[in-house]
Design a protein around this motif. Structure first.
Motif, PDB file in Angstrom:
ATOM      1  N   ARG A  65     109.583 -99.229-145.322  1.00 41.63           N
ATOM      2  CA  ARG A  65     110.325 -98.637-144.222  1.00 41.63           C
ATOM      3  C   ARG A  65     109.456 -98.400-143.059  1.00 41.63           C
ATOM      4  O   ARG A  65     109.883 -98.856-142.214  1.00 41.63           O
ATOM      5  CB  ARG A  65     111.415 -97.790-144.762  1.00 41.63           C
ATOM      6  N   GLN A  66     108.537 -97.574-143.219  1.00 35.12           N
ATOM      7  CA  GLN A  66     107.922 -97.078-142.191  1.00 35.12           C
ATOM      8  C   GLN A  66     107.163 -97.836-141.571  1.00 35.12           C
ATOM      9  O   GLN A  66     107.070 -97.894-140.130  1.00 35.12           O
ATOM     10  CB  GLN A  66     107.121 -95.649-142.528  1.00 35.12           C
ATOM     11  N   GLN A  67     106.567 -98.774-141.948  1.00 36.45           N
ATOM     12  CA  GLN A  67     105.755 -99.829-141.685  1.00 36.45           C
ATOM     13  C   GLN A  67     106.645-100.813-140.667  1.00 36.45           C
ATOM     14  O   GLN A  67     106.341-101.386-139.462  1.00 36.45           O
ATOM     15  CB  GLN A  67     105.041-100.614-142.453  1.00 36.45           C
ATOM     16  N   LEU A  68     107.685-101.131-141.266  1.00 36.55           N
ATOM     17  CA  LEU A  68     108.562-101.670-140.514  1.00 36.55           C
ATOM     18  C   LEU A  68     109.162-101.170-139.224  1.00 36.55           C
ATOM     19  O   LEU A  68     109.158-101.711-138.133  1.00 36.55           O
ATOM     20  CB  LEU A  68     110.135-102.352-141.338  1.00 36.55           C
ATOM     21  N   ALA A  69     109.515 -99.738-139.330  1.00 37.37           N
ATOM     22  CA  ALA A  69     109.980 -99.011-138.265  1.00 37.37           C
ATOM     23  C   ALA A  69     108.854 -99.071-136.922  1.00 37.37           C
ATOM     24  O   ALA A  69     109.179 -99.088-135.978  1.00 37.37           O
ATOM     25  CB  ALA A  69     110.273 -97.561-138.658  1.00 37.37           C
ATOM     26  N   ASP A  70     107.647 -98.671-137.612  1.00 34.60           N
ATOM     27  CA  ASP A  70     106.511 -98.859-136.609  1.00 34.60           C
ATOM     28  C   ASP A  70     106.264 -99.863-135.816  1.00 34.60           C
ATOM     29  O   ASP A  70     106.085-100.146-134.511  1.00 34.60           O
ATOM     30  CB  ASP A  70     105.422 -98.244-137.264  1.00 34.60           C
ATOM     31  N   TYR A  71     106.365-101.111-136.717  1.00 36.71           N
ATOM     32  CA  TYR A  71     106.294-102.363-136.014  1.00 36.71           C
ATOM     33  C   TYR A  71     107.193-102.700-134.701  1.00 36.71           C
ATOM     34  O   TYR A  71     107.091-103.149-133.871  1.00 36.71           O
ATOM     35  CB  TYR A  71     106.276-103.397-136.897  1.00 36.71           C
ATOM     36  N   LEU A  72     108.690-102.371-135.246  1.00 40.83           N
ATOM     37  CA  LEU A  72     109.622-102.700-134.493  1.00 40.83           C
ATOM     38  C   LEU A  72     109.571-101.932-133.397  1.00 40.83           C
ATOM     39  O   LEU A  72     109.959-102.012-132.002  1.00 40.83           O
ATOM     40  CB  LEU A  72     110.943-102.529-135.130  1.00 40.83           C
TER      41      LEU A  72
END
Length: 368
Positions: free
Chosen positions: A293-300
């Motif tokens: 989740r954190q990687q996805l959140a950072d990317y978005l």
């Protein structure tokens, strides 16, 4: 392109002339508390849900508290609910002196798991408080059956699901008492805080009408120890306008939800929300699961796409509820979902172009 997480400004612009005219009518009257606008929206809300009675109040949180108070729940009583929800659900139970008792959630719908409820019932249990999370009603038939077997009150927390249906019936009217919120980010939101209680019981209705106005019956005669929780006329006027357009917005929300689902279902790192065949959702949040989740959140976020987490810490692990004695591992499904859940921009006014940008960004992340 600037993408809003929830585009309340576009909604206002769409209905601006109607909303401004209604607000002007209220301000010209000088009657800002109670009066014809509150009576009008209460009739409209009751008609919309099919409930005999709708009682406006100052917030969704107050709506829960009023429902609990009107049910005679207080110190020494227990109320069974979910640990995976906004804090107001448990907060109101604690504020009236009762004890929140948590039960884990279904791993697909994220609503309370009815199969786990009866094990939590004790002689002190007085009510069940299921939450219709993210816009989808809980398993209300199973919950109502359990309640009847044990002579318990059922209060549906429909703060996120106003407008959704369960087996053809509207959320908020799926038990003796239902409550909802009109916080601005809700599918049906006002211009501040607001809420409503729905009930099929005329005695409960009269009690809540009194409780929301300091427990007053006749003027300066107090039948109950109440609170100050009145839905003001300006908010009632705004809600009345928005309710006229609400079904159209729900249809748009469903179209957007299905498009998200179609795009994300094939992605190996994404779990899309599940809606049961016998109910609908108003998708108060479009919340999917991602182990990273954190990687996805950072990317978005780097792509200019706002995200939110509903909810990062289950209530049984919150400091304020440590006195209940729960520990990590007590509700493994809630804890697992809380580490993976992430919400994407969503509203009836999310444009197709904006949604395309969001979808492509999530797809690009999944290809990494």
């Amino acid at each position: 392109m600037q993408i809003d997480f929830i585009n309340v400004k576009a909604q206002y612009q769409a209905y601006q002339s109607e909303i401004d005219a209604s607000i002007a009518e209220v301000t010209r009257s000088g009657q800002f508390v109670f009066g014809p606008w509150l009576e009008k929206i209460e009739r409209e809300l009751a008609d919309y849900t099919g409930s005999p009675y709708a009682i406006g109040c100052a917030s969704g949180t107050d709506a829960i508290q009023l429902a609990l108070m009107a049910s005679g729940i207080g110190p020494g009583d227990e109320v069974i609910t979910t640990p995976f929800t906004f804090v107001a659900t448990a907060e109101t139970i604690a504020l009236i002196g009762a004890r929140p008792v948590f039960v884990d959630i279904d791993p697909e719908t994220y609503n309370i798991n009815p199969a786990a409820i009866e094990d939590a019932i004790t002689p002190r249990t007085k009510a069940l408080l299921p939450v219709s999370l993210y816009g989808q009603p809980a398993d209300m038939d199973e919950i109502n059956t359990i309640a009847e077997r044990h002579q318990l009150v059922v209060i549906e927390d429909a703060a996120q699901s106003f407008g959704a249906t369960y087996k053809g019936r509207k959320s908020g009217n799926l038990s003796t008492i239902g409550v909802t919120s009109f916080f601005p980010s809700k599918p049906l939101g006002c211009f501040g805080d607001g809420g409503a209680v729905f009930t099929t019981d005329p005695t409960i209705k009269e009690t809540i009408v009194s409780l929301r106005n300091h427990g007053q019956g006749e003027r300066y005669c107090y039948q109950h120890i109440g609170i100050n929780s009145r839905l003001d006329a300006l908010q009632a006027a705004v809600l009345s306008v928005k309710l006229r357009h609400f079904d159209q917005e729900i249809a748009r929300r469903e179209k957007l939800r299905l498009r998200y689902n179609q795009a994300f279902t094939p992605l190996p790192c994404i779990t899309v929300p599940v809606v049961r065949d016998d109910r609908t959702t108003v998708c108060a949040q479009y919340s999917l699961r991602c182990p990273q989740r954190q990687q996805l959140a950072d990317y978005l976020t780097q792509q200019g796409i706002p995200v939110a987490i509903h909810y990062p810490i289950p209530l049984h692990l919150q400091e304020a509820y440590a006195y209940l004695g729960y520990r990590s591992g007590d509700f493994p499904v809630s804890e697992a979902v809380a580490t993976e859940i992430i919400s994407l921009p969503f509203s009836a006014f999310l444009t197709d172009d904006e949604q395309t940008i969001i979808i492509e960004a999530v797809e690009n992340y999944a290809k990494q």
